[in-house]
Scaffold this active site. Sequence first.
Site, short mmCIF file in Angstrom:
data_model
loop_
_atom_site.label_atom_id
_atom_site.label_comp_id
_atom_site.label_asym_id
_atom_site.label_seq_id
_atom_site.Cartn_x
_atom_site.Cartn_y
_atom_site.Cartn_z
N ARG A 17 0.84 -1.19 0.00
CA ARG A 17 0.00 0.00 0.00
C ARG A 17 0.88 1.25 0.00
O ARG A 17 2.07 1.20 0.33
CB ARG A 17 -0.94 0.00 1.20
CG ARG A 17 -0.29 0.21 2.55
CD ARG A 17 -1.30 0.03 3.69
NE ARG A 17 -0.69 0.36 4.99
CZ ARG A 17 -0.75 1.56 5.54
NH1 ARG A 17 -1.38 2.54 4.93
NH2 ARG A 17 -0.17 1.78 6.71
N ASN A 27 7.97 1.00 -0.09
CA ASN A 27 7.87 -0.14 -1.01
C ASN A 27 8.59 0.11 -2.33
O ASN A 27 9.01 -0.85 -2.99
CB ASN A 27 6.41 -0.47 -1.29
CG ASN A 27 5.66 -0.87 -0.04
OD1 ASN A 27 6.15 -1.67 0.74
ND2 ASN A 27 4.47 -0.32 0.15
N ARG A 76 -6.29 -2.44 -4.64
CA ARG A 76 -7.03 -2.70 -3.41
C ARG A 76 -7.91 -1.50 -3.05
O ARG A 76 -7.65 -0.36 -3.47
CB ARG A 76 -6.09 -3.01 -2.25
CG ARG A 76 -5.23 -1.85 -1.83
CD ARG A 76 -4.59 -2.08 -0.47
NE ARG A 76 -3.62 -3.16 -0.48
CZ ARG A 76 -2.89 -3.49 0.58
NH1 ARG A 76 -3.03 -2.84 1.71
NH2 ARG A 76 -2.01 -4.46 0.51
N SER A 85 -5.59 -1.48 8.69
CA SER A 85 -5.97 -2.68 7.93
C SER A 85 -4.92 -3.77 8.12
O SER A 85 -3.73 -3.49 8.23
CB SER A 85 -6.09 -2.35 6.43
OG SER A 85 -7.10 -1.38 6.21
N SER A 87 -3.04 -7.54 7.04
CA SER A 87 -2.63 -8.26 5.83
C SER A 87 -3.68 -9.26 5.40
O SER A 87 -3.97 -9.40 4.20
CB SER A 87 -1.30 -8.97 6.07
OG SER A 87 -0.26 -8.05 6.31
N GLN A 108 6.39 -10.63 1.69
CA GLN A 108 6.65 -9.25 2.12
C GLN A 108 7.70 -8.61 1.22
O GLN A 108 8.75 -9.19 1.00
CB GLN A 108 7.17 -9.25 3.57
CG GLN A 108 6.20 -9.78 4.59
CD GLN A 108 5.10 -8.78 4.92
OE1 GLN A 108 4.99 -7.73 4.30
NE2 GLN A 108 4.29 -9.11 5.90
N ARG A 164 23.41 -22.87 31.86
CA ARG A 164 23.33 -22.07 30.63
C ARG A 164 24.05 -22.80 29.50
O ARG A 164 25.23 -23.10 29.60
CB ARG A 164 23.98 -20.70 30.84
CG ARG A 164 23.29 -19.82 31.86
CD ARG A 164 24.07 -18.54 32.08
NE ARG A 164 24.13 -17.72 30.89
CZ ARG A 164 23.24 -16.77 30.57
NH1 ARG A 164 22.22 -16.54 31.39
NH2 ARG A 164 23.37 -16.07 29.48
#
Length: 411
Positions: A17, A27, A76, A85, A87, A108, A164
């Site tokens: 988006r 993006n 979209r 919103s 995914s 992604q 540990r």
Amino acid sequence: MSEDREKKHFAALVLARGGSKGIPLKNIKSLAGLPLIAWSLRALIDSGEFDSVWVSTDHDEIEAISQEWGAQVFRRSAETARDKSTSIEAVIEFLKFHPEVDFVGQVQCTSPCLHPFHVAGPCRMIRNEGYDSVFAVTRRHGFRWQEVHGGEVTIPLNLDPKNRPRRQDWDGELIENGSFYFAKRELLLNGLFQGGKVGYFEMQAEYSVDIDTDIDWPIAEQRVLKFGYFGKVKPQGIKLVVLGADGVLTDNQVHLTSTGEEFRSFNNSDTIGIQQLQNRGVIVKIIADDIGELDGDSSILQNHAKRLNADIVLGCKDKMSQLDAWRKEMELEWTQVAFIGNDLPDMNCIKLAGIGGAPGDAHHDVRTIANFVCKQPGGRGAVREFCDHVILVMEKAKSAIEQERKKSGQS
């Protein structure tokens, strides 16, 4: 292989988006020379695993860039493009408009070190092994403690403080890294990324990169340059590197002195990069569009090529023919040739070369088809970046050959 699943429609879907708040339009922001989304799209398309590759977006520029990189675009709605919103809401909307899709690989675009084999694995698990959903994980070796407030006492969640374990004695834990979620249609429409027969695909730590804030960006760039996927490049050992002149070795500018004399500048770092290639036995040659300004009986470019110990062709009107002539003369495959250019006459050379590069300020179309796009512009270190990348690819190829020899029991 299940015959039914073999015939099912597998779609890859990247959600992108335009309203990112942490990094505006991240993006499509340039990462190591390419729009961020391009790194994921190239791996998805080159994998050959999907019947369709989609980008779901509400932004015109993201749409245009996605199409340039070979994806189809689903516009979209504003409702699924809000800050709040999820995914899964965006995936469900996509599925409602595409009843032909049976399985979705939701990937992604903020995971730029994705390779084709990363998505081929989950596809195989779904097609061949009957999994209904597969997601990406990375192994982490971190000791976790319970969060507390005020004067409360914390307790360990995944270790015994009295015993540990050393890192090498502990397998660690598998953590979702968010790179991708594959699932069948029915699960997704029910709001689930994971369900039915659930499997995971482990990604090595070097490929597990996520970009959320500006702080992540420079780290991601360094990781991509070393571990990113640069396209279907399978060099058989680079033997010839050919450089464009104007806009590659130079900054494409001609400078004038007060007396009207012209001069050009060259980057010393580029010279060092070329020498490093030559020290590894790689032949370096130069192609120039023009003849160049004369400096005595020869041109400035000729003099620079002589200092570089590199052959040069001036006034070349058909770079493709010249490059092919050099390749045939040296009896090389195209996968053994690397070429870097900056403008439209260079495009065919870049497409055919095993490694095709472009300076950071190259023509838009050139940057789109190049395997490797430099951060630096021409004449300002782009050649050094390209040389470093070629050397890195050569070392990776050498390492891969050695590993294959070990597997086959050869010395």
